[in-house]
Design an enzyme around this catalytic site. Structure first.
Site, PDB file in Angstrom:
ATOM      1  CE  LYS A  16      81.981 -11.339  15.444  1.00 49.84           C
ATOM      2  NZ  LYS A  16      80.776 -11.403  17.197  1.00 49.84           N
ATOM      3  CG  MET A 100      76.526  -1.909   9.160  1.00 51.40           C
ATOM      4  SD  MET A 100      76.546  -0.106   8.905  1.00 51.40           S
ATOM      5  CE  MET A 100      75.287  -0.089   7.981  1.00 51.40           C
ATOM      6  N   GLY A 101      74.668  -4.849  13.034  1.00 50.41           N
ATOM      7  CA  GLY A 101      74.003  -4.476  14.150  1.00 50.41           C
ATOM      8  C   GLY A 101      73.305  -6.605  13.913  1.00 50.41           C
ATOM      9  N   GLY A 106      80.805  -7.073  11.285  1.00 52.07           N
ATOM     10  CA  GLY A 106      81.321  -6.807   9.693  1.00 52.07           C
ATOM     11  C   GLY A 106      81.812  -4.879  10.142  1.00 52.07           C
ATOM     12  CB  SER A 108      85.199  -5.612  14.412  1.00 49.22           C
ATOM     13  OG  SER A 108      85.166  -5.299  15.178  1.00 49.22           O
ATOM     14  CG  ASP A 141      84.628  -8.161  18.245  1.00 48.54           C
ATOM     15  OD1 ASP A 141      84.375  -8.856  19.197  1.00 48.54           O
ATOM     16  OD2 ASP A 141      83.644  -8.592  17.281  1.00 48.54           O
TER      17      ASP A 141
END
EC number: 2.7.1.148
Length: 289
Positions: A16, A100-101, A106, A108, A141
């Site tokens: 997203k 990641m981060g 990702g 979620s 999320d």
């Protein structure tokens, strides 16, 4: 339980983008109150599910730094078992592509894809609203990804109103830094009192790409210079470049995939650049009603 497949392969977990992200207050429990527009894009992780006759939940893929028991996909499956009393288990393989981060949601999204896929694989037929309620226990999320369409979000991100967004392609840049979300939200310099937005502020949906700002961006740029540098680079091609989520990814919208791809092809090699098309619905939205 209805008849169900024994295996579901190639299940996407799309990323997203936060087209804007305003921090409008704080709850007594410390959670920040947000307003944002979520846009789904076609950059995704891919998950594979195989039903087990026992209750074991097995992640068959090693992910550096993420023990299986702590992974949101296993936690999602565990919650679904607890909620329904389902006696099946599952093997889950993950093709991890989303950083990641990165602010792309990702983890979620992986959890939401797990809830949607197991709803089908285990023959549960739970309504979407119930899956969203389960998802909220995993993270703010997750309900959006289960909701399954672009949305204006409020609260901690769980109050969702569908929104129609114009077709667009996006250049997304990961500056290859990992941003821990708590480090941004706990910063004393974070703006926490942006005036409230109402959805009728978007009578022409095209305006949403230029609307507002990401309140987390200034803090992230100050803490992580590579984010600031990526934004400076991307603004050569679009004045609408901004950060998604709490970072580290930055993005800009373009009218078509060809234009976006031409820009993505020029992203400096020290960063990861990607052209992604906007989606209107989650690819697995049909797995719940």
């Amino acid at each position: 339980m209805s008849s169900a497949p024994v295996e579901l392969r190639d299940c996407p977990a799309p990323a997203k983008l936060n087209l804007f992200l305003h921090v409008v207050g704080r709850r007594p429990d410390g959670y920040h109150l947000l307003q944002t527009v979520f846009q789904l894009i076609d950059w995704s992780d891919t998950l594979h599910f195989a039903r087990r006759p026992d209750r074991r939940l097995v992640r068959t893929t090693d992910i550096l730094g993420v023990p299986a028991d702590d992974d949101l996909v296993i936690r999602a499956a565990r919650l679904l078992q607890a909620e329904t009393g389902c006696t099946y288990g599952v093997d889950i393989a993950i093709e991890k592509r989303l950083p990641m981060g990165g602010g792309l949601g990702g983890g979620s999204s992986d959890a939401a894809t797990t809830l949607l896929a197991l709803n089908r694989l285990w023959g549960l037929d739970l309504p979407r609203a119930q899956l969203m309620k389960i998802g909220l226990k995993l993270g703010a999320d997750v309900p959006f990804f289960v909701f399954g369409q672009n949305a204006f979000a409020e609260g901690i991100g769980e109050k969702l109103t569908p929104i129609t967004l114009p077709p667009a392609a996006f250049v997304v840049i990961h500056p290859r830094v990992h941003v821990p979300t708590p480090a941004i939200f706990s910063d004393e310099g974070l703006t926490r009192d942006t005036p409230l937005t109402i959805i009728t502020d978007f009578p022409d949906q095209q305006i949403v790409f230029a609307y507002g700002r990401n309140d987390l961006q200034a803090v992230a740029e100050r803490k992580y210079g590579e984010i600031a540098r990526a934004l400076v680079w991307l603004r050569q091609f679009s004045p609408l470049a901004r950060m998604t989520g709490s970072g580290a990814c930055v993005f800009a919208p373009f009218d078509n995939v060809e234009h976006a791809q031409a820009v993505a092809d020029q992203v400096p090699s020290e960063w990861e650049g990607r052209c992604a098309a906007g989606l209107t619905h989650h690819p697995l939205a049909r797995f719940a009603v």
